[in-house]
Write a protein that holds these residues in place. Structure first.
Motif, PDB file in Angstrom:
ATOM      1  N   THR A  56       3.490   9.187 -10.551  1.00 57.89           N
ATOM      2  CA  THR A  56       2.976   8.272  -9.534  1.00 57.89           C
ATOM      3  C   THR A  56       4.075   7.259  -9.234  1.00 57.89           C
ATOM      4  N   SER A  57       4.110   6.834  -7.991  1.00 60.86           N
ATOM      5  CA  SER A  57       5.149   5.901  -7.588  1.00 60.86           C
ATOM      6  C   SER A  57       4.619   5.001  -6.478  1.00 60.86           C
ATOM      7  N   SER A  58       5.536   4.423  -5.746  1.00 62.63           N
ATOM      8  CA  SER A  58       5.190   3.510  -4.654  1.00 62.63           C
ATOM      9  C   SER A  58       5.622   4.130  -3.334  1.00 62.63           C
ATOM     10  N   TYR A  59       5.130   3.544  -2.261  1.00 62.21           N
ATOM     11  CA  TYR A  59       5.580   3.892  -0.922  1.00 62.21           C
ATOM     12  C   TYR A  59       6.676   2.898  -0.579  1.00 62.21           C
ATOM     13  N   ILE A  60       7.846   3.397  -0.257  1.00 60.12           N
ATOM     14  CA  ILE A  60       8.987   2.521  -0.014  1.00 60.12           C
ATOM     15  C   ILE A  60       9.282   2.468   1.478  1.00 60.12           C
ATOM     16  N   THR A  61       9.340   1.260   2.017  1.00 63.96           N
ATOM     17  CA  THR A  61       9.679   1.100   3.428  1.00 63.96           C
ATOM     18  C   THR A  61      10.989   0.335   3.540  1.00 63.96           C
ATOM     19  N   SER A  62      11.631   0.462   4.696  1.00 60.01           N
ATOM     20  CA  SER A  62      12.901  -0.217   4.918  1.00 60.01           C
ATOM     21  C   SER A  62      13.006  -0.670   6.364  1.00 60.01           C
ATOM     22  N   LYS A  63      13.539  -1.864   6.567  1.00 61.00           N
ATOM     23  CA  LYS A  63      13.798  -2.363   7.918  1.00 61.00           C
ATOM     24  C   LYS A  63      15.257  -2.150   8.294  1.00 61.00           C
ATOM     25  N   GLY A  64      16.020  -1.579   7.357  1.00 70.26           N
ATOM     26  CA  GLY A  64      17.425  -1.326   7.638  1.00 70.26           C
ATOM     27  C   GLY A  64      18.208  -1.191   6.348  1.00 70.26           C
ATOM     28  N   PRO A  65      19.494  -0.899   6.470  1.00 68.43           N
ATOM     29  CA  PRO A  65      20.340  -0.706   5.294  1.00 68.43           C
ATOM     30  C   PRO A  65      20.280  -1.901   4.337  1.00 68.43           C
ATOM     31  N   ILE A  76       0.854   6.465  -5.105  1.00 71.15           N
ATOM     32  CA  ILE A  76       1.437   7.662  -4.504  1.00 71.15           C
ATOM     33  C   ILE A  76       1.720   8.694  -5.603  1.00 71.15           C
ATOM     34  N   VAL A  77       1.186   9.904  -5.422  1.00 69.41           N
ATOM     35  CA  VAL A  77       1.405  10.981  -6.382  1.00 69.41           C
ATOM     36  C   VAL A  77       2.416  11.949  -5.784  1.00 69.41           C
ATOM     37  N   ARG A  78       3.436  12.260  -6.577  1.00 73.67           N
ATOM     38  CA  ARG A  78       4.493  13.163  -6.100  1.00 73.67           C
ATOM     39  C   ARG A  78       4.319  14.522  -6.755  1.00 73.67           C
ATOM     40  N   CYS A  79       4.169  15.553  -5.959  1.00 75.67           N
ATOM     41  CA  CYS A  79       3.993  16.903  -6.492  1.00 75.67           C
ATOM     42  C   CYS A  79       5.209  17.318  -7.318  1.00 75.67           C
ATOM     43  N   PRO A  80       4.978  17.906  -8.490  1.00 72.17           N
ATOM     44  CA  PRO A  80       6.112  18.261  -9.355  1.00 72.17           C
ATOM     45  C   PRO A  80       6.944  19.446  -8.842  1.00 72.17           C
ATOM     46  N   TRP A  81       6.419  20.224  -7.903  1.00 73.21           N
ATOM     47  CA  TRP A  81       7.176  21.388  -7.464  1.00 73.21           C
ATOM     48  C   TRP A  81       8.170  21.087  -6.340  1.00 73.21           C
ATOM     49  N   TRP A  84       6.356  16.729  -2.459  1.00 72.25           N
ATOM     50  CA  TRP A  84       5.525  16.169  -1.397  1.00 72.25           C
ATOM     51  C   TRP A  84       4.730  15.031  -2.028  1.00 72.25           C
ATOM     52  N   GLU A  85       4.495  13.978  -1.249  1.00 72.91           N
ATOM     53  CA  GLU A  85       3.803  12.813  -1.778  1.00 72.91           C
ATOM     54  C   GLU A  85       2.445  12.619  -1.108  1.00 72.91           C
ATOM     55  N   PHE A  86       1.465  12.220  -1.926  1.00 77.07           N
ATOM     56  CA  PHE A  86       0.087  12.059  -1.458  1.00 77.07           C
ATOM     57  C   PHE A  86      -0.447  10.694  -1.872  1.00 77.07           C
ATOM     58  N   ASP A  87      -1.263  10.126  -0.988  1.00 70.05           N
ATOM     59  CA  ASP A  87      -1.908   8.843  -1.257  1.00 70.05           C
ATOM     60  C   ASP A  87      -3.160   9.098  -2.090  1.00 70.05           C
ATOM     61  N   LEU A  88      -3.224   8.462  -3.261  1.00 67.30           N
ATOM     62  CA  LEU A  88      -4.368   8.655  -4.159  1.00 67.30           C
ATOM     63  C   LEU A  88      -5.687   8.267  -3.519  1.00 67.30           C
ATOM     64  N   LYS A  89      -5.671   7.261  -2.668  1.00 66.83           N
ATOM     65  CA  LYS A  89      -6.919   6.750  -2.099  1.00 66.83           C
ATOM     66  C   LYS A  89      -7.493   7.665  -1.027  1.00 66.83           C
ATOM     67  N   THR A  90      -6.617   8.339  -0.296  1.00 66.00           N
ATOM     68  CA  THR A  90      -7.090   9.165   0.822  1.00 66.00           C
ATOM     69  C   THR A  90      -6.890  10.657   0.587  1.00 66.00           C
ATOM     70  N   MET A  93      -1.227  13.490   2.679  1.00 68.33           N
ATOM     71  CA  MET A  93       0.217  13.549   2.492  1.00 68.33           C
ATOM     72  C   MET A  93       0.848  12.385   3.257  1.00 68.33           C
ATOM     73  N   ILE A  94       1.859  11.761   2.695  1.00 67.49           N
ATOM     74  CA  ILE A  94       2.462  10.578   3.300  1.00 67.49           C
ATOM     75  C   ILE A  94       3.094  10.879   4.658  1.00 67.49           C
ATOM     76  N   VAL A  95       3.889  11.926   4.759  1.00 68.23           N
ATOM     77  CA  VAL A  95       4.609  12.165   6.024  1.00 68.23           C
ATOM     78  C   VAL A  95       3.791  12.967   7.026  1.00 68.23           C
ATOM     79  N   ASP A  96       2.719  13.601   6.592  1.00 70.52           N
ATOM     80  CA  ASP A  96       1.863  14.365   7.504  1.00 70.52           C
ATOM     81  C   ASP A  96       0.416  14.234   7.032  1.00 70.52           C
TER      82      ASP A  96
END
Ligand code: FES
Length: 124
Positions: A56-65, A76-81, A84-90, A93-96
């Motif tokens: 499990t990890s965090s969702y990381i955002t960036s406004k720039g370098p 956020i749960v990251r699939c071991p294979w 792909w990352e998924f939101d535990l609450k919903t 998948m984060i990107v789709d």
């Protein structure tokens, strides 16, 4: 109609911990995040990996370098294979967000009035 399954005692959980159980013929991951409990199917919708074996990890955002912020810490749960990352609450998948794994309701209740120990239940 849903069926209720025992996950265990709240004493089994610490902040950020998880427990994987079998319930209703399914493998389910139950997570504690900020004193709340969340349950997701332990099955990645991509190629069927045991999703809850991932970190499990965090969702990381960036406004720039050089700038980044952590959001949704521990949610956020990251699939071991294939990571792909998924939101535990919903379960999404984060990107789709159309891609998702099942989520289930979790309750904390008294198991027995004579036992001073709350139990966690998942509802399938
Ligand atoms: S099986 Fe989970 S990302 Fe591929």
């Amino acid at each position: 109609m849903t069926t209720r399954y025992v996950v265990g005692s709240v004493k089994e959980f610490t902040a950020g911990s998880k427990k994987i159980i079998e319930a209703g013929g399914k493998s389910i991951g139950v997570y504690q995040v900020d004193d709340q409990y969340y349950a997701i199917r332990n099955l990645c919708p991509h190629q069927g990996a045991p999703l809850c074996a991932g970190i499990t990890s965090s969702y990381i955002t960036s406004k720039g370098p050089g700038h980044f912020e952590f959001e949704k810490e521990g949610e956020i749960v990251r699939c071991p294979w294939h990571q792909w990352e998924f939101d535990l609450k919903t379960g999404c998948m984060i990107v789709d967000p159309k891609m998702r794994t099942m989520t289930y309701d979790v309750t904390v209740e008294k198991y027995d009035v004579s036992v001073d120990e709350d139990q966690i239940y998942v509802h399938l």
